[in-house]
Design a protein around this motif. Structure first.
Motif, short mmCIF file in Angstrom:
data_model
loop_
_atom_site.label_atom_id
_atom_site.label_comp_id
_atom_site.label_asym_id
_atom_site.label_seq_id
_atom_site.Cartn_x
_atom_site.Cartn_y
_atom_site.Cartn_z
N VAL A 34 -8.45 -11.42 -0.46
CA VAL A 34 -7.74 -10.44 -1.37
C VAL A 34 -8.38 -9.05 -1.10
CG1 VAL A 34 -7.43 -9.71 -3.63
CG2 VAL A 34 -7.30 -12.25 -3.04
N ILE A 35 -7.69 -8.01 -0.28
CA ILE A 35 -8.11 -6.55 -0.34
C ILE A 35 -8.04 -5.82 -1.67
CG2 ILE A 35 -7.69 -4.78 1.19
CD1 ILE A 35 -8.84 -6.81 2.78
N THR A 36 -6.99 -5.95 -2.42
CA THR A 36 -6.74 -5.24 -3.86
C THR A 36 -5.58 -6.05 -4.48
OG1 THR A 36 -6.29 -3.29 -4.79
CG2 THR A 36 -4.99 -3.50 -2.91
N ASN A 37 -5.76 -5.71 -5.75
CA ASN A 37 -4.45 -6.15 -6.43
C ASN A 37 -3.91 -5.09 -6.93
OD1 ASN A 37 -3.38 -6.74 -8.96
ND2 ASN A 37 -4.40 -8.66 -9.28
N PHE A 38 -2.78 -4.95 -6.88
CA PHE A 38 -1.70 -3.82 -7.30
C PHE A 38 -0.62 -4.31 -8.43
CE2 PHE A 38 -0.06 -5.05 -3.39
CZ PHE A 38 1.35 -4.86 -3.26
N GLY A 39 -0.98 -5.03 -9.30
CA GLY A 39 -0.22 -5.26 -10.39
C GLY A 39 0.23 -6.89 -10.19
N LYS A 40 1.55 -7.02 -9.87
CA LYS A 40 1.95 -8.42 -9.88
C LYS A 40 1.81 -9.04 -8.32
CE LYS A 40 5.20 -8.10 -13.71
NZ LYS A 40 6.60 -8.37 -14.15
N ARG A 41 1.24 -8.34 -7.50
CA ARG A 41 0.95 -8.49 -6.02
C ARG A 41 -0.19 -8.34 -5.44
NH1 ARG A 41 6.08 -10.10 -4.05
NH2 ARG A 41 5.40 -10.39 -1.91
N LEU A 42 -0.61 -8.82 -4.40
CA LEU A 42 -1.94 -8.71 -3.74
C LEU A 42 -1.74 -8.33 -2.26
CD1 LEU A 42 -3.47 -12.20 -4.75
CD2 LEU A 42 -3.63 -10.04 -6.11
N LEU A 43 -2.83 -7.43 -1.90
CA LEU A 43 -2.84 -7.41 -0.29
C LEU A 43 -3.61 -8.39 0.02
CD1 LEU A 43 -2.57 -3.48 0.30
CD2 LEU A 43 -0.78 -5.00 0.30
#
Length: 332
Positions: A34-43
Motif C-alpha cells: 500500500v502506497i497511500t490510502n485516498f478514501g475508499k480506495r488504495l494505491l
C-alpha cells in the motif's frame, strides 16, 4: 408464483462452479504494497512496480501506507481489489476527530522525529513522539531541520542547550538542511534499507527533506496523482516512497499536536528513561510526582538530574491521559 426449485443435479453443478470460481480467485491473488490510502480506495504497488487503484474488501477495515496486502485484478485496466491484509509488525497511530484513532503508517522499522528551527523546536512535541516510539519499541532519531537558519554561534549554543537532555539519553541527533543540502548523507545512513516514517508538526519541512533525498520526487508524485485521479498531490494522507539507495520512507501529514496512546502511570514512567534511576525512591509507592512530599523525581528535577522540560511534558501527558480515561492513570 413460487420460486422454481433446483434439482439435486443442478445444485451440485452450481456448487462445483462456485468452488472452481473461488479457487481461481485465490490463485489470482498477488502480493502488493500500500502506497497511500485516498478514501475508499488504495494505491497499491505490485511486485512488478506498477501502481494500481484498488478497492478494499469491507471486512479488511482501514489500511494505510506500509501495509502489505494481496490483491487481484478488477475489470478496468489499472485497477484491482485488495482481498487480504498481512499481519503488521508495527502500526503508528494518532488520535483523530471525535475520539477516533487515525493510522499513520504500518510496518515501520524506525521513526524520524523532525524538529524545525522555524517555526521552532518544542521539547513537548519531541517527548510525545519519543513515548510513541517507546510504546512501539522502535528506534528513533531526532532530525533537526532548517539548520541553515542558525547564523551565529549563539544560535548553535541555544540549540545545544535545548537538545542536551536528548543527547544525554543517547538519542541520535541529525542536523540537516534541505535548503543547502547539509547533513543529508547522515540522514540517508539512518534511513538506509529500512522502512521509516517522518513525523513532526506542520511546517517542519518533512516533504522538503524527502524531496531532497529523492531527486525524481516530482515525477513520482505526478504519477500518484494521475493514478488517484485527484490532481496535484498534497500531503493529506501518509504516502510511501522508495529511497534511491534502498529502503522506504513514509511522509506523514503534519499535526498541530500529537498524542501517544493513553497508558498507566507505571507505563508512562517507564517510557521516560531518565526517570529510571529514581523510580521506587519516592515516599509513596503510587507517587504521581505532582503534589506528594518526598518525591524522588521532583528532587531529581531540582538537582538538575532530570530536565525541567522533560518533567513538564510528563505531567502534561499524565493530565491528558487522565482526561481521556476519565480517571487518574494508576500503577495497575
Amino acid at each position: 408464483m413460487s420460486k422454481r426449485k433446483l434439482s439435486d443435479q443442478q445444485t451440485r453443478r452450481l456448487n462445483q462452479k462456485r468452488h472452481k470460481s473461488d479457487a481461481a480467485s485465490n490463485t489470482d491473488l498477488e502480493p502488493g504494497l500500500v502506497i497511500t490510502n485516498f478514501g475508499k480506495r488504495l494505491l497499491v504497488e505490485t511486485e512488478k512496480g506498477e501502481i494500481l487503484s484498488c478497492a478494499i474488501r469491507q471486512h479488511l477495515g482501514k489500511l494505510v501506507a506500509g501495509d502489505r496486502v494481496f490483491w487481484q485484478a478488477d475489470i478496468e485496466p489499472g485497477t484491482g481489489i485488495v482481498s487480504e491484509n498481512l499481519q503488521r509488525h508495527s502500526l503508528l497511530s494518532r488520535p483523530g476527530f471525535r475520539g477516533q484513532t487515525r493510522m499513520v503508517a504500518a510496518n515501520i522499522d524506525i521513526i524520524g522525529i523532525v524538529a524545525p528551527i522555524e517555526p521552532g523546536i518544542h521539547p513537548d512535541m519531541i517527548d510525545r513522539y519519543l513515548v510513541a516510539a517507546a510504546q512501539l519499541k522502535l528506534p528513533c532519531a531526532l532530525i533537526i531541520n532548517k539548520t541553515d537558519l542558525l547564523t551565529t554561534d549563539e544560535d548553535w549554543e541555544n540549540l545545544a542547550e535545548i537538545l542536551l537532555p536528548y543527547d544525554e539519553l543517547g538519542i541520535e541527533i541529525i542536523p540537516v538542511s534541505s535548503q543547502v543540502e547539509d547533513g543529508l548523507e547522515d540522514l540517508e545512513d539512518f534511513l538506509n534499507n529500512k522502512t521509516s516514517v517522518l513525523v513532526g508538526p506542520s511546517g517542519a519541512g518533512k516533504s522538503s527533506l524527502i524531496n531532497a533525498l529523492i531527486p525524481d520526487l516530482d515525477i513520482r508524485t505526478s504519477q500518484l496523482s494521475e493514478a488517484t485521479g485527484l490532481g496535484v498531490h498534497t500531503t493529506t494522507n501518509s504516502i510511501l516512497y522508495h529511497l534511491p539507495k534502498g529502503g522506504d520512507i513514509i511522509d506523514s501529514p503534519g499535526v498541530r499536536q500529537f498524542s501517544p496512546a493513553a497508558c498507566s502511570l507505571t507505563e508512562l514512567e517507564s517510557f521516560y528513561s531518565d526517570f529510571e534511576p529514581f523510580l521506587g525512591q519516592c515516599k509513596f509507592h503510587n507517587c504521581s510526582h505532582t503534589i506528594e512530599p518526598d518525591c524522588a523525581i521532583k528532587h531529581a528535577v531540582e538537582q538538575g538530574d532530570i530536565a525541567e522540560s522533560r518533567y513538564q511534558s510528563f505531567q502534561r501527558l499524565l493530565t491528558e491521559f487522565k482526561t481521556q480515561t476519565g480517571n487518574k492513570p494508576s500503577n495497575n
